[in-house]
Scaffold this motif. Structure first.
Motif: not given
Lengths: 275, 275
Positions: B31-36
């Protein structure tokens, strides 16, 4: 006519300019000084023009802060305007009896984004936003302007000008256009522009002063503001002087003035030599 | 996967999400969590994710502040970076050993435009500018960034993201894209963007984590950021969930996910019912 680059350069008057302007006045020509600088009121611009020995009264000056106030007056605006800009804009609004917020309000209050959201306390009377150059611009100011512009689709959106940068003391700094861009991006709205080369400014000047475009010449040192302004604004003549931004005329330009002379001062010398 | 709108909404976890993520982990999926969001460090984002009962370690998180630091590291940048942004960006730079200026410097110092020009005292070691969301953005900050970007054409220009606005506590506020626009307008330069949907971010994630794009799925609630990011970034699958920005799927969209489900939580329920 434009001022900086046409009448003076930095702190130095361009030779022959005072004589040329006096000559034009003696010939019965009207002079109107048009500048995109929104950080100065007409009174301050007048003082600067006079400091070079140039005769000038306040009615002959169109600064973009003043133009914003005249525009609001012209649409019978009677609500409050939120100002992202300097005291000059507030002062021109006050002179024309327009109520304003912003200016020194919401400047430099260190807050997190969450705190900015929670502390927004909008004025329900605000129905216009004016954005100009503002050395005290802050995130809360932009957030207030963003709020007014997005909450109410009829909120009037004015930009004093869209100059992307400006020269100050030999450096370049971000211009009013840089700050206007923030709001354009965040709100998706396009402002009505009141600086050169915007046509709205020309219409305002013609309406306010009663000049006849077919008997008027725009004098300037920049193609993309001054000369474009005269050409697109429907003036009969545009005169480029080479004492400012453009030093040399090259044929591969897309914006073409009707006349080019090295300096506005040349007009006085020409008359002295030939008449 | 994206976080807000996919895993939680405001302060509420979306039902079934914790079970779904545990299930995926048990199946051996990474799982990889990507946020701006550039205003939070990886440590803070981790804390937030964990507060909902979701298992997560720091290496699985890509915030755009962290991405900016990783990008500079990837080009072996060893000069100073000027930060128009919050402490989070400074903190991620510090963690990767990159020297920085700006952040709380040059914020909220009331000066006229002339004074800003005269007081500019640039650091000759600065050869990169990072711009993100900044609740303490000021005219001097923008003027410094403008100076570095125009004085040196090789000065690296990074934007953490270009989101035009962001929702905070039920209001919308100007986003990082709004501040980036100021610099884009004043300098005429285009930044390298390190937020979704920028391809540079995808390349960085693939390089840093070693994931295989042909075996990876992007999960998100927004078409123009999350789904576009997965599609253009060359991932095999994109999964749209309807728990965030997009509530209903309509056929007239131009950005098309490979799969659509009402909620990420449905995956756990499906497995529970069928296996």
């Amino acid at each position: 006519m434009d001022c900086d680059g046409v009448l003076w350069r930095g702190k130095t008057i361009i030779p022959g300019v005072v004589e040329t302007l006096n000559l034009l006045r003696n010939m019965g020509k009207r002079l109107i000084f048009v500048t995109n600088n929104s950080t100065k009121t007409r009174a301050l611009i007048q003082k600067k023009i006079q400091s070079f020995g140039i005769q000038c009264n306040q009615e002959e000056i169109f600064g973009s802060a003043y133009a914003a106030a005249v525009y609001l007056k012209s649409i019978n605006f009677n609500k409050h305007v939120y100002v992202v800009g300097e005291e000059s804009i507030a002062s021109e609004m006050k002179d024309l009896g327009i109520k304003y917020r912003g200016v020194s309000e919401h400047a430099y209050i260190p807050k997190s984004v969450d705190e900015v959201a929670d502390s927004l306390n909008p004025d329900p009377e605000v129905e216009a936003v004016v954005c100009g150059l503002d050395s005290r611009v802050s995130y809360p100011k932009i957030a207030y302007a963003h709020y007014y512009l997005t909450k109410n689709k009829n909120c009037v959106f004015l930009a004093t000008n869209t100059d992307s940068y400006l020269p100050v003391h030999g450096k370049t700094l971000p211009g009013a256009g840089s700050i206007v861009s923030s709001l354009r991006t965040s709100t998706g709205r396009e402002p009505i522009v009141l600086g050169k080369p915007a046509i709205t400014l020309m219409e305002l000047i013609i309406k306010s002063t009663g000049i006849n475009p077919s008997r008027t010449c725009m004098v300037g040192d920049r193609l993309d503001t001054d000369i474009l302004f005269g050409n697109e604004g429907g003036l009969k003549y545009t005169l480029l002087v080479l004492t400012g931004v453009v030093h040399e005329w090259s044929q591969d330009q897309t914006i073409i003035p009707s006349h080019i002379i090295p300096s506005l001062g040349d007009i006085a010398s020409f008359f002295k030599a030939h008449l």
